[in-house]
Scaffold this motif. Structure first.
Motif, PDB file in Angstrom:
ATOM      1  N   ILE A   1       4.613 -11.037 -18.625  1.00  0.00           N
ATOM      2  CA  ILE A   1       4.969 -10.418 -17.467  1.00  0.00           C
ATOM      3  C   ILE A   1       6.401 -10.772 -16.735  1.00  0.00           C
ATOM      4  CG2 ILE A   1       2.743  -9.594 -16.922  1.00  0.00           C
ATOM      5  CD1 ILE A   1       3.052 -11.362 -14.295  1.00  0.00           C
ATOM      6  N   ALA A   2       6.854 -12.043 -16.949  1.00  0.00           N
ATOM      7  CA  ALA A   2       8.000 -12.365 -16.430  1.00  0.00           C
ATOM      8  C   ALA A   2       9.115 -11.694 -16.798  1.00  0.00           C
ATOM      9  CB  ALA A   2       8.199 -13.914 -16.701  1.00  0.00           C
ATOM     10  N   PRO A   3       9.353 -11.452 -18.223  1.00  0.00           N
ATOM     11  CA  PRO A   3      10.638 -10.578 -18.521  1.00  0.00           C
ATOM     12  C   PRO A   3      10.632  -9.455 -17.855  1.00  0.00           C
ATOM     13  CG  PRO A   3       9.583 -11.717 -20.547  1.00  0.00           C
ATOM     14  CD  PRO A   3       8.601 -11.790 -19.381  1.00  0.00           C
ATOM     15  N   VAL A   4       9.390  -8.672 -17.665  1.00  0.00           N
ATOM     16  CA  VAL A   4       9.295  -7.370 -17.309  1.00  0.00           C
ATOM     17  C   VAL A   4       9.524  -7.168 -15.776  1.00  0.00           C
ATOM     18  CG1 VAL A   4       7.768  -5.341 -16.815  1.00  0.00           C
ATOM     19  CG2 VAL A   4       7.272  -6.703 -18.922  1.00  0.00           C
ATOM     20  N   LEU A   5       9.211  -8.325 -15.136  1.00  0.00           N
ATOM     21  CA  LEU A   5       9.451  -8.657 -13.645  1.00  0.00           C
ATOM     22  C   LEU A   5      11.309  -8.522 -13.428  1.00  0.00           C
ATOM     23  CD1 LEU A   5       6.889 -10.700 -12.334  1.00  0.00           C
ATOM     24  CD2 LEU A   5       7.118  -8.270 -12.139  1.00  0.00           C
TER      25      LEU A   5
END
Length: 242
Positions: free
Chosen positions: A97-101
């Motif tokens: 989820i980090a890249p999406v955030l």
């Protein structure tokens, strides 16, 4: 730092760098006003046939958000999450989820918008993946707490949206649901810390702009990047303290 954690941190950083390399193109395509279609061309008019790939054209070169910045930020974030959480099942969720955030923060910073095409799947995927992580031995959080965190933070932002719809967009409410899932995994203390940190970061940034004469007290600022920064702060501290 033991060898396993060192290798894990380095691998997470490399994965984050690879993901960060691919973020400027979707950030460019998604950075449009709500009534406009997603961008289908680069700034020089070259057609974009897909969402994945470096943001570069033959004539104009690199476009969109700075690729070195997105690579560095995403790599450091993923490495820090790995360092704080260690070899636990939920780390896979944080790295996904980090890249999406980061992408959401880029889009919101550009056009003050958090697209449903990102926020809604993010919430569903975070809930499902944390549910799977909770079933694996070694998990250091609670899926029930994550669901309650989503309700609490999403509900709190919804109230703020109803009270002041001009100052809080409904996209912020949807993003808060995903962030509540992640922060709630570690418990109420981390949830409150991550939520509060976002408001603190936003306030400090706004005050600094006013002090430099670049904004007034009525200037609208995109809140998504600060929500993401606050949530990441909470996740890092939650990982170290779990």
């Amino acid at each position: 730092m033991d060898a396993v954690l060192l290798v894990l941190t380095l691998l997470a950083g490399l994965l984050g760098a690879a993901a960060g390399l691919l973020l400027p193109r979707p950030a460019h395509r998604l950075s449009v006003e709500p009534e406009e279609p997603w961008r289908a061309t680069a700034p020089d008019g070259a057609p974009l046939t897909g969402w994945i790939g470096p943001a570069r054209t033959a004539h104009r070169g690199w476009y969109g958000p700075s690729t070195p910045v997105t690579v560095t930020v995403t790599a450091l974030l993923c490495a820090a999450l790995a360092l704080s959480a260690g070899p636990v099942p939920e780390l896979c969720v944080w790295l996904l989820i980090a890249p999406v955030l980061v992408l959401l923060a880029l889009v919101d910073r550009a056009v003050k918008r958090l697209p449903d095409v990102l926020t809604l799947p993010l919430a569903a995927a975070t809930a499902a993946l944390l549910g799977l992580a909770a079933l694996i031995p070694g998990a250091r959080g609670s899926w029930i707490h994550a669901l309650l965190g989503a309700c609490a933070l999403g509900g709190g932002y919804y109230v703020l949206f109803l009270v002041n719809p001009r100052g809080m967009g409904f996209g912020d409410v949807k993003l808060a649901t995903s962030l509540g899932l992640a922060l709630g995994w570690y418990g109420w203390g981390v949830l409150m810390l991550g939520a509060l940190a976002g408001f603190v970061y936003s306030s400090l940034y706004g005050i600094s702009l006013v002090a430099m004469g670049r904004a007034t007290l009525k200037t609208a600022l995109p809140f998504g990047p600060f929500m993401v920064a606050g949530a990441c702060t909470g996740l890092l501290l939650g990982g170290f303290g779990a």
